[in-house]
Design a protein around this motif. Structure first.
Motif, PDB file in Angstrom:
ATOM      1  N   ASP A  57     -13.670 -27.786  19.508  1.00 56.66           N
ATOM      2  CA  ASP A  57     -14.622 -27.027  20.315  1.00 56.66           C
ATOM      3  C   ASP A  57     -13.864 -25.973  21.090  1.00 56.66           C
ATOM      4  O   ASP A  57     -12.863 -26.265  21.751  1.00 56.66           O
ATOM      5  CB  ASP A  57     -15.381 -27.939  21.279  1.00 56.66           C
ATOM      6  N   SER A  76     -18.085 -24.575  17.659  1.00 54.46           N
ATOM      7  CA  SER A  76     -17.920 -26.018  17.468  1.00 54.46           C
ATOM      8  C   SER A  76     -17.796 -26.319  15.982  1.00 54.46           C
ATOM      9  O   SER A  76     -18.664 -25.939  15.193  1.00 54.46           O
ATOM     10  CB  SER A  76     -19.113 -26.780  18.043  1.00 54.46           C
ATOM     11  N   THR A 111     -11.325 -22.397  26.646  1.00 56.47           N
ATOM     12  CA  THR A 111     -11.164 -23.844  26.765  1.00 56.47           C
ATOM     13  C   THR A 111     -11.237 -24.430  25.361  1.00 56.47           C
ATOM     14  O   THR A 111     -12.173 -24.141  24.616  1.00 56.47           O
ATOM     15  CB  THR A 111     -12.273 -24.466  27.638  1.00 56.47           C
ATOM     16  N   SER A 120      -5.205 -20.776  25.272  1.00 59.02           N
ATOM     17  CA  SER A 120      -5.487 -20.907  26.702  1.00 59.02           C
ATOM     18  C   SER A 120      -4.271 -20.681  27.586  1.00 59.02           C
ATOM     19  O   SER A 120      -4.424 -20.441  28.788  1.00 59.02           O
ATOM     20  CB  SER A 120      -6.085 -22.291  26.998  1.00 59.02           C
ATOM     21  N   ARG A 154     -10.974 -27.990  23.013  1.00 62.75           N
ATOM     22  CA  ARG A 154     -10.967 -29.451  22.938  1.00 62.75           C
ATOM     23  C   ARG A 154     -10.880 -29.845  21.459  1.00 62.75           C
ATOM     24  O   ARG A 154     -11.687 -29.392  20.653  1.00 62.75           O
ATOM     25  CB  ARG A 154     -12.241 -30.042  23.558  1.00 62.75           C
ATOM     26  N   THR A 155      -9.908 -30.671  21.146  1.00 68.30           N
ATOM     27  CA  THR A 155      -9.743 -31.115  19.757  1.00 68.30           C
ATOM     28  C   THR A 155      -9.835 -32.639  19.681  1.00 68.30           C
ATOM     29  O   THR A 155      -9.473 -33.353  20.617  1.00 68.30           O
ATOM     30  CB  THR A 155      -8.389 -30.659  19.179  1.00 68.30           C
ATOM     31  N   ALA A 156     -10.330 -33.119  18.569  1.00 63.78           N
ATOM     32  CA  ALA A 156     -10.404 -34.551  18.272  1.00 63.78           C
ATOM     33  C   ALA A 156     -10.072 -34.729  16.796  1.00 63.78           C
ATOM     34  O   ALA A 156      -9.738 -33.766  16.104  1.00 63.78           O
ATOM     35  CB  ALA A 156     -11.795 -35.089  18.606  1.00 63.78           C
ATOM     36  N   TRP A 163      -2.860 -24.106  18.876  1.00 58.05           N
ATOM     37  CA  TRP A 163      -4.141 -24.099  19.577  1.00 58.05           C
ATOM     38  C   TRP A 163      -3.944 -23.927  21.084  1.00 58.05           C
ATOM     39  O   TRP A 163      -4.787 -23.338  21.768  1.00 58.05           O
ATOM     40  CB  TRP A 163      -4.942 -25.363  19.259  1.00 58.05           C
TER      41      TRP A 163
END
Length: 199
Positions: A196, A140, A187, A157, A189-191, A153
């Motif tokens: 993460d 993270s 897995t 996956s 997850r981007t913001a 990115w």
């Protein structure tokens, strides 16, 4: 595909790192001797010494990330922390490495490949926490400014032969094949200010 064919990239990485470590060590020894003789107090010699230290750290990191990782091999916590310790290698990310004890070398290889993905996305620095529980890894990251390439990115996956991966970003293309070798999936997850990754 045979195991030898499958691991050819890693074998090449191991060979290159192995061949570079010896001359770098010799240069480092030469610098130390010059410093002991009183000839190594100049700014120029300090720059050479720093550059050698930097190169050694990067080669040790690359040896884990790009090198071969045979079944049953492990890396000690001391060695991992030595490679990741803040130093003169220019790393701008503050890494909080939480896994304790010796770890399977293949798993650390995967974590180091992923770490390079985070480094690419965080050229202005930030904080990365790495944890491991029940054999699953969690990475993270938080940063005020991130440089996230969604196509790269996504390669972690799902494969996409249409995505052109530049040499400086080759680690993005190597993560998924390594995940497959270890029967894992990722897995992501981007913001705006965080990334993460679990695998």
């Amino acid at each position: 595909m045979t195991k030898q064919d499958r691991d050819l990239t890693a074998l090449i990485g191991s060979r290159i790192c192995h061949d570079l470590i010896s001359p770098l060590g010799a240069i480092g020894n030469g610098v130390e001797l010059l410093q002991l003789s009183g000839m190594g107090d100049s700014p120029e010699m300090a720059l050479i010494a720093e550059s050698v230290t930097n190169a050694n750290l990067r080669i040790r990191f690359f040896r884990v990330a790009f090198g071969a990782a045979a079944d049953g091999q492990s890396l000690s916590e001391k060695e991992i922390r030595a490679v990741l310790a803040p130093g003169v290698d220019g790393r701008k990310i503050n890494i909080n490495w939480q896994p304790a004890g010796d770890l399977p070398r293949a798993e650390v290889k995967l974590a180091f490949l992923a770490l390079q993905c985070f480094e690419s996305a965080m050229p202005w620095g930030g904080h990365l926490t790495v944890s491991r529980a029940g054999g699953r890894w969690q990475m993270s990251a938080q940063g005020e400014r991130l440089n996230i390439n969604p196509d790269l990115w996504a390669l972690l996956s799902a494969g996409n032969p249409d995505v052109e991966v530049p040499p400086a970003q080759v680690h993005f293309a190597l993560v998924r094949p390594e995940l497959q070798r270890q029967d894992r999936s990722a897995t992501v997850r981007t913001a705006d200010h965080s990334i993460d990754l679990t695998f």
